[in-house]
Design a protein around this motif. Sequence first.
Motif, PDB file in Angstrom:
ATOM      1  N   LYS A 310       0.826  -1.203   0.000  1.00 28.51           N
ATOM      2  CA  LYS A 310       0.000   0.000   0.000  1.00 28.51           C
ATOM      3  C   LYS A 310       0.860   1.254   0.000  1.00 28.51           C
ATOM      4  N   ALA A 311       1.945   1.246   0.792  1.00 27.72           N
ATOM      5  CA  ALA A 311       2.836   2.405   0.844  1.00 27.72           C
ATOM      6  C   ALA A 311       3.542   2.619  -0.488  1.00 27.72           C
ATOM      7  N   ILE A 312       4.029   1.528  -1.080  1.00 34.06           N
ATOM      8  CA  ILE A 312       4.737   1.641  -2.367  1.00 34.06           C
ATOM      9  C   ILE A 312       3.781   2.089  -3.464  1.00 34.06           C
ATOM     10  N   HIS A 313       2.592   1.509  -3.504  1.00 38.75           N
ATOM     11  CA  HIS A 313       1.608   1.886  -4.529  1.00 38.75           C
ATOM     12  C   HIS A 313       1.162   3.344  -4.350  1.00 38.75           C
ATOM     13  N   SER A 314       0.984   3.771  -3.116  1.00 42.85           N
ATOM     14  CA  SER A 314       0.559   5.161  -2.863  1.00 42.85           C
ATOM     15  C   SER A 314       1.631   6.156  -3.277  1.00 42.85           C
ATOM     16  N   ALA A 381      -3.685   1.474 -11.637  1.00 39.53           N
ATOM     17  CA  ALA A 381      -4.664   0.595 -10.973  1.00 39.53           C
ATOM     18  C   ALA A 381      -4.287   0.357  -9.517  1.00 39.53           C
ATOM     19  N   ASN A 382      -2.988   0.125  -9.267  1.00 36.25           N
ATOM     20  CA  ASN A 382      -2.557  -0.159  -7.894  1.00 36.25           C
ATOM     21  C   ASN A 382      -2.661   1.070  -6.988  1.00 36.25           C
ATOM     22  N   LYS A 383      -2.332   2.240  -7.522  1.00 37.42           N
ATOM     23  CA  LYS A 383      -2.462   3.455  -6.711  1.00 37.42           C
ATOM     24  C   LYS A 383      -3.932   3.757  -6.433  1.00 37.42           C
ATOM     25  N   LYS A 387      -5.597   3.899  -2.563  1.00 33.65           N
ATOM     26  CA  LYS A 387      -6.333   5.043  -2.020  1.00 33.65           C
ATOM     27  C   LYS A 387      -7.680   4.616  -1.459  1.00 33.65           C
ATOM     28  N   LYS A 388      -8.259   3.523  -2.001  1.00 35.04           N
ATOM     29  CA  LYS A 388      -9.559   3.037  -1.527  1.00 35.04           C
ATOM     30  C   LYS A 388      -9.432   2.327  -0.191  1.00 35.04           C
ATOM     31  N   SER A 389      -8.326   1.576  -0.022  1.00 33.55           N
ATOM     32  CA  SER A 389      -8.191   0.726   1.156  1.00 33.55           C
ATOM     33  C   SER A 389      -7.653   1.481   2.375  1.00 33.55           C
TER      34      SER A 389
END
Length: 389
Positions: A310-314, A381-383, A387-389
Amino acid sequence: MKTMDIHEFDEIRPYEKGEMKEALNQLLGDRHFNKMMQGLAPWLPKGVRNGLFRMMFIGVKTPLDFQLRFMKHIVRRVLKKYARGYTFNHDTISNRDNQLFISNHRDIVLDSAILDLMLHEAGFPTTCEIAIGDNLLIYPWIKTLVRMNKAFTVRRSLKAKEMMESSILMSRYMHYAITEKKENIWIAQREGRAKDSSDHTQDSVLKMLAYGGEGTIVERLKELNIVPLTISYEYDPCDYLKAQEFQQKRDDPSWKKSKQDDLDNMKIGIFGFKGHVHYRTGTPVNQWIDELKDMPKTEIFKEIAQRLDKAIHSGYMLYPGNFIAYDELHGSNCFQNRYSQHDKKVFEEYINGQIAKIKLPNPDIPFLRERILTMYANPVANKKQAKKS
């Protein structure tokens, strides 16, 4: 914590102070290295080349000295010629701490080399020791050179028992490097690069990190001060090679990369155009890992992997090409406000140019195009999901 002896790690560690002169002699005595150097400066006789190299080496006593004398300038030159600028957002960490950076992996050589340059330019007192797979150490001179450049070896293709012993040794070394040598470390979140640019942390990497140190799993991981790091390249010079590999594996499930393929990827990754490059650190794991101390062991690794992802994708920096690829793949116009018609034209020309470089006897153009577009769309898609989770 029990005191460790540096010689315990001799088979995998970088060179230490006092070993650099002998390493230089090995390098200059290597036939393949001299052949490569001759290609760079064919007008200079071997003796003159080596003499100049020795003169430039005066005062280089440690791998950090080597990086600052040589590698810093090489990486800057590569970025000046083959990138459109680079930025580093590191507001989540302090230069007073040593940390283990765990990141997504885009380029075999440059991911860690650019991080070293950025840390130096940002005023950090040291750079990173780097985990590198022994499958890339194709020639003895490459192994010598990377050990001079603060790299330690990840051994691949071992039997199960040997793999466990190797993983324990490497984990112990990383704990030693952080706690006793006061170094930073860079390691990828998974073995090899994510060919489709959908970046996910392997639990096995986290389990390996917890082999070293003492105490509970949480205490062992806290000792490393793990920091998620996101690497974003506007363009991946090796995207067409990755797409080509997808078709080769599709058409022949037994196909495997050769040593020459690895060399081609390294060379094109360095000397291909990358557009803008951005690195961003996330929140250090130590700020929240105590929340997990009562979880079952397997759940701890799973939860850390998910939070790192989540941190990397954000942290992705997204470029027009990413949004264009996402909209084209999904037949949507969700992100049409993030790019212009000119951006679309430029990206279309880029994709066509990359596909034209693919050397296959039967190129499946629609498949290859879809694979490349997916590489640029997945960070969006991953970012979006992060943001949703």
